[in-house]
Write a protein that holds these residues in place. Structure first.
Motif, short mmCIF file in Angstrom:
data_model
loop_
_atom_site.label_atom_id
_atom_site.label_comp_id
_atom_site.label_asym_id
_atom_site.label_seq_id
_atom_site.Cartn_x
_atom_site.Cartn_y
_atom_site.Cartn_z
N TYR A 7 0.83 -1.20 0.00
CA TYR A 7 0.00 0.00 0.00
C TYR A 7 0.86 1.24 0.00
CZ TYR A 7 1.06 0.13 4.98
OH TYR A 7 1.71 0.17 6.19
N SER A 8 0.28 2.32 -0.44
CA SER A 8 0.92 3.64 -0.42
C SER A 8 -0.19 4.67 -0.29
CB SER A 8 1.74 3.87 -1.69
OG SER A 8 0.91 3.77 -2.84
N THR A 9 0.18 5.92 -0.09
CA THR A 9 -0.82 6.98 0.02
C THR A 9 -0.65 7.98 -1.11
OG1 THR A 9 0.51 8.44 1.43
CG2 THR A 9 -0.81 6.75 2.53
N ALA A 10 -1.78 8.55 -1.53
CA ALA A 10 -1.76 9.52 -2.63
C ALA A 10 -2.99 10.40 -2.54
CB ALA A 10 -1.72 8.80 -3.98
N ASP A 11 -2.97 11.46 -3.33
CA ASP A 11 -4.15 12.29 -3.53
C ASP A 11 -4.95 11.66 -4.67
OD1 ASP A 11 -6.01 14.23 -4.32
OD2 ASP A 11 -4.64 15.89 -3.92
N LYS A 12 -6.15 11.20 -4.36
CA LYS A 12 -6.94 10.51 -5.38
C LYS A 12 -7.18 11.39 -6.60
CE LYS A 12 -11.15 9.40 -4.22
NZ LYS A 12 -12.33 8.67 -3.67
N ALA A 13 -7.35 12.69 -6.38
CA ALA A 13 -7.58 13.60 -7.50
C ALA A 13 -6.38 13.65 -8.43
CB ALA A 13 -7.91 15.00 -6.99
N PRO A 136 -10.76 4.38 -8.50
CA PRO A 136 -11.64 5.46 -8.04
C PRO A 136 -12.90 5.60 -8.89
CG PRO A 136 -9.35 6.20 -8.10
CD PRO A 136 -9.38 4.85 -8.75
N GLN A 137 -14.02 5.78 -8.23
CA GLN A 137 -15.28 5.96 -8.95
C GLN A 137 -15.31 7.27 -9.74
OE1 GLN A 137 -18.51 5.55 -6.15
NE2 GLN A 137 -18.18 3.35 -5.91
N GLU A 138 -14.40 8.18 -9.42
CA GLU A 138 -14.36 9.46 -10.13
C GLU A 138 -13.85 9.32 -11.56
OE1 GLU A 138 -14.16 10.29 -5.76
OE2 GLU A 138 -13.25 8.83 -7.14
N ILE A 139 -13.26 8.18 -11.91
CA ILE A 139 -12.84 7.95 -13.29
C ILE A 139 -14.07 7.92 -14.17
CG2 ILE A 139 -11.71 6.34 -14.86
CD1 ILE A 139 -9.94 5.47 -12.51
N GLN A 140 -14.05 8.67 -15.25
CA GLN A 140 -15.25 8.90 -16.05
C GLN A 140 -15.51 7.84 -17.11
OE1 GLN A 140 -17.52 11.52 -15.44
NE2 GLN A 140 -16.26 11.50 -13.59
N PHE A 141 -14.86 6.70 -17.00
CA PHE A 141 -15.14 5.60 -17.92
C PHE A 141 -14.93 4.29 -17.17
CE2 PHE A 141 -10.77 7.00 -18.38
CZ PHE A 141 -10.03 5.82 -18.31
N ARG A 142 -15.48 3.23 -17.70
CA ARG A 142 -15.45 1.94 -17.01
C ARG A 142 -14.14 1.20 -17.31
NH1 ARG A 142 -16.26 -3.20 -18.60
NH2 ARG A 142 -16.86 -4.71 -16.99
N PRO A 150 -3.81 -8.09 -11.73
CA PRO A 150 -3.60 -7.42 -10.43
C PRO A 150 -4.85 -6.69 -9.94
CG PRO A 150 -2.64 -6.13 -12.20
CD PRO A 150 -3.10 -7.40 -12.81
N HIS A 151 -4.91 -6.45 -8.63
CA HIS A 151 -6.07 -5.80 -8.03
C HIS A 151 -5.65 -4.49 -7.37
CE1 HIS A 151 -8.58 -9.23 -8.84
NE2 HIS A 151 -7.77 -10.02 -8.17
N ILE A 152 -6.61 -3.58 -7.27
CA ILE A 152 -6.41 -2.28 -6.65
C ILE A 152 -7.51 -2.05 -5.62
CG2 ILE A 152 -6.48 0.23 -7.06
CD1 ILE A 152 -5.28 -0.36 -9.84
N GLY A 153 -7.13 -1.54 -4.46
CA GLY A 153 -8.12 -1.21 -3.44
C GLY A 153 -7.84 0.16 -2.86
#
Length: 217
Positions: A7-13, A136-142, A150-153
């Motif tokens: 894990y790491s930390t970031a600004d989701k935006a 992130p749900q903020e991504i404007q495409f599926r 690999p997986h992302i959480g």
């Protein structure tokens, strides 16, 4: 096959800002994009070395994400898309920390969820939904979800301390087979909370708000 959770930390935006057409990148983001492309090419060389073919190269998947789509119909394209997205995350985040190595993390953390739920931990603080939440749900495409990784959480940094406190409260009543891993998680969430609070107060321009999990292997 064992899976490594880090894990790491970031600004989701910051992550989302790279995805989609017509985005105006700053000079620093353009520099970071160069690093992301290098990482994508390195990943592809490693896949080639292993004889693995996702039907879509990681650099091509990255180009798709930057253009604002993930529309390849290649059989395993979802793996390439998630790997490309992981490089975007990695190049915008803190240094990664290993959470642990698990033979079947999805199964293990579902069982942990069942145990936490039995002990009265709130549903919104359970683990598996965070570890396998996807992008992130903020991504404007599926983005298609890779079954085998690999997986992302993600976990909001604001929830790190409440989660750690909830797990700590029930730790002694948990099944012994889960206690070591959950104690490790509590300790790491405590550290992330403390670092987040300290950086928010003392580091100019610090905006990290999310813990990003990476599950590979």
């Amino acid at each position: 096959m064992s899976r490594i959770i880090s894990y790491s930390t970031a600004d989701k935006a910051d992550i989302v800002s790279f995805l989609g057409p017509g985005r105006s990148l700053t000079l620093d983001q353009k520099r970071i994009l160069g690093l992301i492309r290098e990482k994508a090419e390195q990943s592809q060389r490693e896949l080639d070395r292993q004889g693995l073919d996702w039907g879509l190269s990681v650099p091509a998947a990255l180009d798709h994400l930057l253009a604002g789509h993930a529309t390849s119909d290649a059989e395993y394209a979802e793996g390439a898309y998630f790997q490309a997205l992981q490089h975007i995350i990695d190049c915008n985040s803190s240094d990664p920390v290993e959470l642990g190595v698990f033979s079947k993390p999805a199964t293990f953390f579902r069982l942990v969820d069942d145990e936490l739920r039995r002990l009265g931990v709130s549903a919104d603080l359970l683990l598996s939904g965070r570890l396998f939440s996807g992008p992130p749900q903020e991504i404007q495409f599926r983005l298609p979800y890779p079954t085998d990784g690999p997986h992302i959480g993600m976990l909001p940094l604001a929830e790190a301390k409440p989660a750690a406190n909830a797990y700590r409260e029930v730790l002694e009543r948990m099944d012994e087979s889960f206690r070591y891993e959950i104690q490790e998680l509590i300790d790491k969430l405590d550290v992330q909370h403390e670092e987040w609070q300290r950086a928010t107060k003392n580091v100019a321009g610090y905006t990290h708000d999310t813990i990003f999990f990476s599950i590979t292997g």
